[in-house]
Write an enzyme that holds these catalytic residues in place. Structure first.
Site, PDB file in Angstrom:
ATOM      1  N   CYS A 134      -5.777  -7.232  -3.601  1.00 38.22           N
ATOM      2  CA  CYS A 134      -5.602  -6.595  -2.295  1.00 38.22           C
ATOM      3  C   CYS A 134      -5.859  -5.095  -2.368  1.00 38.22           C
ATOM      4  CB  CYS A 134      -4.196  -6.870  -1.762  1.00 38.22           C
ATOM      5  SG  CYS A 134      -3.895  -6.123  -0.144  1.00 38.22           S
ATOM      6  N   CYS A 137      -3.531  -2.945  -0.267  1.00 34.52           N
ATOM      7  CA  CYS A 137      -2.190  -2.783  -0.846  1.00 34.52           C
ATOM      8  C   CYS A 137      -2.207  -1.791  -2.016  1.00 34.52           C
ATOM      9  CB  CYS A 137      -1.658  -4.109  -1.389  1.00 34.52           C
ATOM     10  SG  CYS A 137      -1.966  -5.531  -0.368  1.00 34.52           S
ATOM     11  N   ASP A 138      -3.199  -1.908  -2.879  1.00 32.50           N
ATOM     12  CA  ASP A 138      -3.100  -1.246  -4.183  1.00 32.50           C
ATOM     13  C   ASP A 138      -4.122  -0.139  -4.442  1.00 32.50           C
ATOM     14  OD1 ASP A 138      -1.008  -2.958  -4.809  1.00 32.50           O
ATOM     15  OD2 ASP A 138      -2.338  -4.503  -5.576  1.00 32.50           O
TER      16      ASP A 138
END
Ligand code: NAP
Length: 310
Positions: A134, A137-138
């Site tokens: 992701c 997300c990261d």
């Protein structure tokens, strides 16, 4: 024999746990079947910085555990295990959880979609330690670092483009020369000077399991057979997702890839069966959108049961 439930929630990620909070607070005594991978995708991440309400960020597994605790505080019950079979042909609906059939008036399917992985042992061991599925997300954690993205579809192009905001360089690795990505998305990635393309290339190993941190990869050119190593800090998979709907196939309407087709709101094609989260959403896939979808499904269940006089 477990007594008939008002609502059975399948899945214990953000969507399922949020649906559990809402249905528990509505005194519906939800039963959550948590699945083999309890906690969903959040349990595979480390720091989550985009879930509103946590200015310092929050650990993914902690966030999902907190939502579960919150649901349990209001009386939600959790059953560990997976749904092995489902019968939606008549009401009450019947679900086989680890060999035991449970009857329920309504169902919320929040079984999520699992990221597709390459399946290399080294990749699996380094998930959350430099290996991610992701970018949204990261990506932030790889500011100024070397990033690699795997895949040749729209997701890979978009993620590579997005990750150039953070990384010093982004290498896109694809196993062949042709792309599944649409022309417009591919062109945008090609025009981005920070993205370097490595085609006809596959990953043989992610390093370094000993250090519990991604430091590089071993690659192979499938045409020439050449094998080499490259330094990398962040390794992002964008090779698709698999919605967890196999057990409902033939009963719940899905698209050709297996995602539930929404009939509006949280409704599926079966009256009394609702969807929440990534099992239906192939676009946003965020913890916050899954939580919102869990809330929607719970409110629909509440109204549905009320209309039936329960
Ligand atoms: P996708 O279109 O299925 O592409 C997956 C890519 O990963 C393919 O290039 C595939 O290679 C590669 N791949 C699969 N398994 C692999 C393996 N084991 N090793 C190496 N490579 C592997 O998936 P997606 O990009 O996630 O897109 C899913 C759907 O969402 C698509 O319909 C897409 O159009 C849509 N989407 C749209 C947008 C947008 O419009 N903005 C953004 C994201 C996604 P091969 O080509 O060789 O099979």
């Amino acid at each position: 024999m477990i007594p008939m439930r008002n609502v059975l929630i399948i899945g214990s990620g953000c969507a399922g746990n949020t649906a559990a909070i809402y249905t528990a607070r509505a005194n519906l005594k939800p039963l959550v079947v948590s699945g083999h991978d309890a906690g969903g995708q959040l349990s595979l991440t480390t720091l989550v910085e985009n879930f509103p309400g946590f200015p310092e960020g929050i650990n993914g597994p902690t966030l999902v555990e907190n939502i579960k605790q919150q649901a349990q505080n209001f009386g939600a019950e959790y059953l560990h295990g997976a749904v092995l079979d489902a019968d939606f042909s008549a009401r009450p609906f019947r679900l086989n959880v680890e060999g035991e059939w449970i009857e329920t008036r309504t169902v919320i399917i929040a079984s999520g979609a699992s990221a597709r992985w390459l399946g290399l042992p080294s990749e699996q061991k380094l998930i959350g330690h430099g290996v991610s599925s992701c970018a949204t997300c990261d990506g932030f954690f790889y500011r100024g670092k070397k990033i690699m993205v795997i895949g040749g579809g729209d997701s890979a192009m978009e993620e590579a483009h997005f990750l150039t905001r953070f990384g010093s360089e982004v290498t896109l690795v694809h196993r062949r020369e042709e792309f599944r990505a649409s022309k417009i998305v591919l062109d945008r990635a090609r025009q981005n000077p920070k993205i370097k393309f490595l085609l006809n290339t596959v990953v043989e190993e992610v390093k370094d399991v000993e250090k519990n941190l991604v430091t590089g990869v071993r690659l192979r050119d499938v045409k020439t057979g050449k094998v080499w190593e490259q330094d990398v800090d962040g390794f992002f998979l964008a090779i698709g997702h698999i919605p967890n709907t196999a057990v409902f196939r033939g009963q719940i309407e899905t698209d050709p890839d297996g995602y539930i087709v929404s009939q509006g709101g949280a409704r599926t094609n079966i009256s009394g069966v609702f969807h929440a989260g990534d099992v239906q959403d192939r676009v946003y896939r965020q913890a916050i959108t899954a939580a919102g979808a869990g809330c929607m499904a719970a409110i629909e269940v509440e109204r549905y049961l009320e209309a039936e006089g329960h």
